[in-house]
Design a protein around this motif. Sequence first.
Motif, short mmCIF file in Angstrom:
data_model
loop_
_atom_site.label_atom_id
_atom_site.label_comp_id
_atom_site.label_asym_id
_atom_site.label_seq_id
_atom_site.Cartn_x
_atom_site.Cartn_y
_atom_site.Cartn_z
N LEU A 401 0.83 -1.20 0.00
CA LEU A 401 0.00 0.00 0.00
C LEU A 401 0.86 1.25 0.00
O LEU A 401 1.89 1.32 0.68
N LYS A 402 0.41 2.24 -0.75
CA LYS A 402 1.11 3.52 -0.75
C LYS A 402 0.90 4.26 0.58
O LYS A 402 1.78 4.98 1.05
N LYS A 403 -0.26 4.08 1.18
CA LYS A 403 -0.60 4.79 2.41
C LYS A 403 -0.99 3.77 3.48
O LYS A 403 -1.77 2.85 3.23
N THR A 404 -0.44 3.94 4.67
CA THR A 404 -0.73 3.03 5.77
C THR A 404 -2.18 3.13 6.20
O THR A 404 -2.76 4.22 6.27
N VAL A 405 -2.77 1.98 6.50
CA VAL A 405 -4.13 1.93 7.04
C VAL A 405 -4.02 1.59 8.53
O VAL A 405 -3.62 0.50 8.89
N GLY A 406 -4.35 2.55 9.39
CA GLY A 406 -4.31 2.29 10.82
C GLY A 406 -3.11 2.90 11.51
O GLY A 406 -2.39 3.74 10.96
N ASN A 407 -2.87 2.44 12.73
CA ASN A 407 -1.86 3.00 13.63
C ASN A 407 -0.87 1.91 14.02
O ASN A 407 -1.26 0.88 14.56
N PHE A 408 0.41 2.14 13.76
CA PHE A 408 1.43 1.12 14.06
C PHE A 408 1.48 0.78 15.55
O PHE A 408 1.78 -0.36 15.92
N ASP A 409 1.22 1.75 16.42
CA ASP A 409 1.32 1.50 17.85
C ASP A 409 0.16 0.67 18.39
O ASP A 409 0.22 0.15 19.50
N ALA A 410 -0.92 0.59 17.64
CA ALA A 410 -2.06 -0.26 18.02
C ALA A 410 -2.52 -1.01 16.78
O ALA A 410 -3.70 -0.98 16.41
N GLU A 411 -1.58 -1.70 16.15
CA GLU A 411 -1.85 -2.30 14.85
C GLU A 411 -2.77 -3.51 14.95
O GLU A 411 -2.76 -4.25 15.94
N ILE A 412 -3.55 -3.70 13.89
CA ILE A 412 -4.42 -4.87 13.76
C ILE A 412 -3.86 -5.75 12.64
O ILE A 412 -3.55 -5.26 11.55
N TYR A 413 -3.72 -7.04 12.91
CA TYR A 413 -3.23 -8.00 11.93
C TYR A 413 -4.36 -8.96 11.59
O TYR A 413 -5.09 -9.41 12.47
N LEU A 414 -4.46 -9.29 10.32
CA LEU A 414 -5.53 -10.17 9.86
C LEU A 414 -4.97 -11.28 9.00
O LEU A 414 -4.16 -11.04 8.11
N CYS A 415 -5.40 -12.51 9.28
CA CYS A 415 -5.15 -13.64 8.39
C CYS A 415 -6.50 -14.35 8.23
O CYS A 415 -7.09 -14.80 9.22
N VAL A 416 -7.00 -14.41 6.99
CA VAL A 416 -8.38 -14.85 6.83
C VAL A 416 -8.55 -15.66 5.55
O VAL A 416 -7.96 -15.37 4.51
N SER A 417 -9.35 -16.72 5.68
CA SER A 417 -9.87 -17.44 4.52
C SER A 417 -11.38 -17.27 4.57
O SER A 417 -11.91 -16.51 5.36
N ARG A 418 -12.09 -18.01 3.73
CA ARG A 418 -13.55 -17.88 3.76
C ARG A 418 -14.17 -18.71 4.88
O ARG A 418 -15.38 -18.64 5.11
N GLU A 419 -13.35 -19.51 5.59
CA GLU A 419 -13.89 -20.36 6.65
C GLU A 419 -13.37 -20.03 8.04
O GLU A 419 -14.04 -20.27 9.03
N TYR A 420 -12.14 -19.49 8.11
CA TYR A 420 -11.55 -19.15 9.41
C TYR A 420 -10.82 -17.82 9.28
O TYR A 420 -10.39 -17.43 8.19
N GLY A 421 -10.65 -17.17 10.44
CA GLY A 421 -9.86 -15.94 10.44
C GLY A 421 -9.24 -15.71 11.80
O GLY A 421 -9.79 -16.12 12.84
N ILE A 422 -8.07 -15.08 11.81
CA ILE A 422 -7.42 -14.66 13.05
C ILE A 422 -7.21 -13.15 13.00
O ILE A 422 -6.68 -12.62 12.02
N LEU A 423 -7.63 -12.48 14.06
CA LEU A 423 -7.32 -11.08 14.26
C LEU A 423 -6.31 -10.98 15.40
O LEU A 423 -6.53 -11.56 16.47
N LYS A 424 -5.23 -10.26 15.16
CA LYS A 424 -4.25 -10.03 16.22
C LYS A 424 -4.18 -8.53 16.48
O LYS A 424 -4.08 -7.73 15.55
N PHE A 425 -4.23 -8.16 17.74
CA PHE A 425 -4.18 -6.76 18.13
C PHE A 425 -2.94 -6.52 18.99
O PHE A 425 -2.58 -7.35 19.83
N ILE A 426 -2.33 -5.38 18.78
CA ILE A 426 -1.32 -4.90 19.70
C ILE A 426 -2.02 -4.06 20.76
O ILE A 426 -2.77 -3.13 20.43
N VAL A 427 -1.83 -4.39 22.03
CA VAL A 427 -2.44 -3.65 23.13
C VAL A 427 -1.33 -2.87 23.83
O VAL A 427 -0.66 -3.39 24.73
#
Length: 481
Positions: A401-427
Amino acid sequence: MNEFANLLSAFVKEKGVKIQPFARYCGYDRANMYKILKGQRNLPGREIVEKAVKYMHLLPSEEEKLWEAYEISAQGSDNYYRRKEVQKFFTEPILSSNVNITALTEGEPAKFGILNNESIPLRGGYEIDAALFRLIGEESRNKDGHLRLMIQPESNSLSSILSVHGNYACNTRIDHIVCLSSNPENVYRKKNYNLDCLRCVLPLYNYNYDYNTWYYYSKIPVQEKKFGLFPYMVLSSKYACVLTADMQKGYITAKPEILRICEEIFEECLEESKPMIRRLTDLDEQFEVTGKILKNKDQVQSFQMTPCLTPVLTEQIYEKYLKKELPGREKLIQTLYTYGEEIKRSDIQYVTSLEGIKRFLKTGIISEWPPELYDPLEMDDRIQLIKDLIFSDNGINIRILKKTVGNFDAEIYLCVSREYGILKFIVPEKQMQLHLVLEETGLLFSFFDFCENLSTEQIFSSSEEIESFLENWQLSEKVLF
């Protein structure tokens, strides 16, 4: 007529634009320009929209509206607003809650402190908030506390009350049943209702609760307010509080026989509900769920602003940087290496950002790893990993991406298929990572669709463009490959 044609026509009329010179400037004849204005032709290319903006001297706010109308017409209204809501999900803070219960204390009003085997009617938001404040406060301090909630998560007062007590709770178990839209791909009032529900419940995973969410499907709005007598209830080990859908009337009771009936009703509903989110507590669980995602025959989407380096990490990197004093270090290295090899064999589309790559080059921090496991990488290894990720002929499908989506200090990570997904958050407040499993198909579709349909305007179109950017950055940072 489509949204774009409607708005373009309105601007042409409002600004007194002459069609003949306008059409000529945009590269059309008069007849075809009229067809565009009436929505009788396919959407013009983006370059035509840019010409129209310049010719009509649109204000920035008008230009923004025209581009939005263009995207709505190109993607379809439901798709546009759903994808917009997903982008908002990544952009706005999630694991924080706007607490606004300043008028309440645990002693107000006093009648809730002396509630015994009686029922007290509740009228208005203040009395309801006070009753819930007392009920939740007592139960959250109970070592074996258990709260049962059947209430929509967009109730701001309930979320705020749970947040107030959340840092002092004794790992109180909460079972929360929510209603999701039975038509999850559609939007309601320009919002994706199911995604909005997810956004509302996520902050509660950040507190000292054993918080569990469950869902069932119905039409949205959930119920007609005047006909659903007491559709909401909040239960503790001592009290039952039932509420109208507008949360303006209800009653609270400590009568054991009523509490038992409410518990029976709740348990029957729970049996008919499905898990919405599941929290992962250790690496083994994370590997297990990720394995299920990777075994999916469809493509997997990985979305994180700092680059996912797992597909290019080597056994030598693990050996060099994992802390020497880690218990079971050798087994962990082998597990990580095996996991990385499985990642390499999978059909994954990675989305990251240029700012995230720069951040890694500056810090040497691998975002997939908890920081207590390793030492930051040396510069030579940072550079080589980025080369391997972007430029090597290794089949890695990556979009930057040319422009970041979100905040690095509280970043959200996503790994997803059509059946399962994992969301990871930095707290950041707790210096921890929070891993959650998504299983509801409508939410999975929303995230997968967003990643799959990123606008070409948001990403770099060629590796040459990326390479040029990195070369310029290296010169500015005085770092040489």
